[in-house]
Design a protein around this motif. Structure first.
Motif, PDB file in Angstrom:
ATOM      1  N   UNK A  87       0.823  -1.104  -0.048  1.00  0.00           N
ATOM      2  CA  UNK A  87      -0.121   0.023  -0.134  1.00  0.00           C
ATOM      3  C   UNK A  87       1.007   1.197   0.008  1.00  0.00           C
ATOM      4  N   UNK A  88       2.127   1.113  -0.553  1.00  0.00           N
ATOM      5  CA  UNK A  88       2.954   2.242  -0.674  1.00  0.00           C
ATOM      6  C   UNK A  88       3.485   2.952   0.467  1.00  0.00           C
ATOM      7  N   UNK A  89       3.481   1.923   1.618  1.00  0.00           N
ATOM      8  CA  UNK A  89       3.989   2.338   2.967  1.00  0.00           C
ATOM      9  C   UNK A  89       4.920   1.387   3.579  1.00  0.00           C
ATOM     10  N   UNK A  90       6.423   1.967   3.502  1.00  0.00           N
ATOM     11  CA  UNK A  90       7.456   1.046   3.776  1.00  0.00           C
ATOM     12  C   UNK A  90       7.306   0.580   5.292  1.00  0.00           C
ATOM     13  N   UNK A  91       7.690  -0.315   6.084  1.00  0.00           N
ATOM     14  CA  UNK A  91       7.898  -0.523   7.198  1.00  0.00           C
ATOM     15  C   UNK A  91       9.361  -0.807   7.445  1.00  0.00           C
ATOM     16  N   UNK A  92      10.035  -0.186   8.401  1.00  0.00           N
ATOM     17  CA  UNK A  92      11.406  -0.466   8.853  1.00  0.00           C
ATOM     18  C   UNK A  92      11.421  -1.364   9.847  1.00  0.00           C
ATOM     19  N   UNK A  93      12.320  -2.384   9.610  1.00  0.00           N
ATOM     20  CA  UNK A  93      12.347  -3.822  10.551  1.00  0.00           C
ATOM     21  C   UNK A  93      13.998  -3.830  11.055  1.00  0.00           C
ATOM     22  N   UNK A  94      13.823  -4.463  12.278  1.00  0.00           N
ATOM     23  CA  UNK A  94      14.992  -4.607  13.062  1.00  0.00           C
ATOM     24  C   UNK A  94      15.309  -5.915  13.546  1.00  0.00           C
ATOM     25  N   UNK A  95      16.570  -6.326  13.676  1.00  0.00           N
ATOM     26  CA  UNK A  95      17.054  -7.370  14.689  1.00  0.00           C
ATOM     27  C   UNK A  95      18.357  -7.202  15.055  1.00  0.00           C
ATOM     28  N   UNK A  96      18.808  -7.827  16.198  1.00  0.00           N
ATOM     29  CA  UNK A  96      20.050  -7.552  16.470  1.00  0.00           C
ATOM     30  C   UNK A  96      21.213  -8.427  15.576  1.00  0.00           C
ATOM     31  N   UNK A  97      22.270  -8.142  16.016  1.00  0.00           N
ATOM     32  CA  UNK A  97      23.247  -8.794  15.212  1.00  0.00           C
ATOM     33  C   UNK A  97      23.327 -10.248  15.282  1.00  0.00           C
ATOM     34  N   UNK A  98      23.157 -10.464  16.725  1.00  0.00           N
ATOM     35  CA  UNK A  98      23.130 -11.955  17.062  1.00  0.00           C
ATOM     36  C   UNK A  98      21.835 -12.732  16.388  1.00  0.00           C
ATOM     37  N   UNK A  99      20.869 -12.083  16.468  1.00  0.00           N
ATOM     38  CA  UNK A  99      19.396 -12.758  15.750  1.00  0.00           C
ATOM     39  C   UNK A  99      19.679 -12.886  14.455  1.00  0.00           C
TER      40      UNK A  99
END
Length: 412
Positions: A87-99
């Motif tokens: 829908x034209x709306x990006x989501x910023x995603x995260x994880x730790x370096x270990x994950x």
């Protein structure tokens, strides 16, 4: 909705992990701190989990995905990614370096179920969107890096695909990783133009919904085993093909199905059991599927997923519209912020596109507009007019209620 004995058993096998995750969210995740009222572990049941733990919708993450971050984790400890922007709306995603390492290890375990001696040192081919070079961003070029050949993902014109296949044939990778659009496109030109054949030890399809007929056509053309990795930017590997063609859900994800807000049955919900830095609980990923339980294994058959759209120009140029979402994702990922809140690409005529852009009010809007125009010009080539227009809000479609990423005005 009644719980089957298989679902009950599946929950019980993951009960301790789920409870521990919920306690962590209650204590350390701002979004969940006032939303979870947990019972004792003994009273924690699947009914409680389904009825009292809220479903996480994408609109929450689009608004501000940082509210799901562990308040004790520092930014420098995080790996950042961004979705393609439904829908034209990006989501910023995260994880730790270990994950991130855990995600990668899971992928390699799955690959070795197909090819037991496959290693990261083997020659392999994969498709890429953008790379950072010494003089700027690189895209739409074939690159070589050690034991890798990196193939441009966007253009699907026949001549372009024939060139890619010739380079693959010369490089002779042991395995290849890419979308069904690219691998199916390669298979079509290999057959149509009777190109030299080459077989891989493994073909891994990612990122798009794969039909049975597409998978069979790719297998038949290349004489190679085909595995499907079902995953997402929010969490890479959710499920992976077994040798008999089933998609087995990995043990780092707890999966459910519900009826969605749009009335569609079998909406997939995922709970991340191995991403404490940015835990998603009962997350509606937007796909539909059927779950099948076999002893302690769980399989998913996708009914609906992300499919590719294409944009064509004169002179036979064809591109996957992920060229636009990938560029938006790169810009958001590079800034570690949702600098672009909405976008919409409109094909005005055969050689002209306009891009509507709704940005974060705190960013340099003109710089972003120029960056988008510059990068797209390099990919689409000469003769394609690109206009970027700023706006405050992009209206959803009046019929569907959704904001489309791509509109083709040349189709009547």
């Amino acid at each position: 909705m009644a719980i089957s004995s298989e679902e009950f058993s599946y929950f019980n096998r993951n009960k301790e992990k789920l409870y521990k995750l919920l306690v962590h969210c209650k204590l350390d995740i701002p979004y969940y701190s006032d939303k979870l009222d947990l019972p004792t572990f003994e009273n924690f049941s699947f009914d409680f989990f389904r009825q009292r733990i809220p479903v996480l919708r994408k609109n929450i993450l689009r608004a501000d995905s940082r509210i799901l971050l562990d308040k004790h984790v520092k930014d420098e400890q995080l790996y950042t990614d961004a979705t393609s922007g439904t829908e034209g709306k990006p989501i910023l995603c995260y994880r730790s370096k270990a994950e991130e390492f855990i995600c990668s290890s899971t992928q390699w375990t799955c690959r070795r179920n197909f090819v037991s001696d496959l290693t990261p040192k083997d020659r392999f081919a994969h498709f890429y969107a953008f790379r950072d070079g010494k003089t700027g961003t690189i895209s739409n070029r074939i690159l070589y890096h050690g034991n890798e050949i990196l193939l441009p993902i966007f253009e699907l014109s026949e001549q372009h695909l024939m060139h890619i296949w010739n380079e693959i044939f010369l490089f002779k990778p042991r395995w290849i990783h890419g979308t069904v659009s690219n691998l199916y496109g390669l298979a079509v030109v290999v057959n149509k133009f009777k190109l030299k054949r080459y077989s891989f030890d493994l073909i891994e399809l990612v990122g798009e919904y794969v039909s049975d007929s597409q998978k069979e056509y790719i297998e038949r053309t290349f004489g190679s085993p085909v595995a499907i990795q079902y995953g997402s930017r929010e969490y890479w590997p959710i499920a992976y093909s077994t040798k008999d063609g089933k998609l087995e859900v990995n043990s780092n994800v707890f999966i459910e199905t519900i009826s969605g807000p749009d009335g569609a049955d079998n909406r997939l919900l995922i709970t991340l059991l191995k991403n404490d830095a940015w835990p998603l609980i009962r997350y509606d990923i937007g796909d539909c599927g059927l779950l099948h339980y076999d002893n302690e294994k769980i399989f998913v058959k996708l009914l609906k997923g992300r499919s590719a759209e294409f944009i064509s120009f004169s002179q036979g140029k064809i591109f996957n519209t992920i060229v636009f979402s990938s560029l938006i994702r790169k810009i958001c990922g590079a800034s570690c912020n949702n600098v672009i809140r909405q976008y919409q690409v409109i094909k005005e005529d055969n050689d002209r596109i306009s891009i509507l852009l709704c940005t974060n009010p705190l960013v340099q809007k003109e710089d972003i507009c120029q960056q988008i125009k510059f990068e797209l010009s390099k990919i689409l080539g000469e003769g394609i007019q690109i206009e970027v227009k700023l706006c405050d809000y992009i209206q959803p479609d009046s019929f569907t209620g959704k904001t489309k990423n791509f509109i083709d005005k040349t189709i009547v």
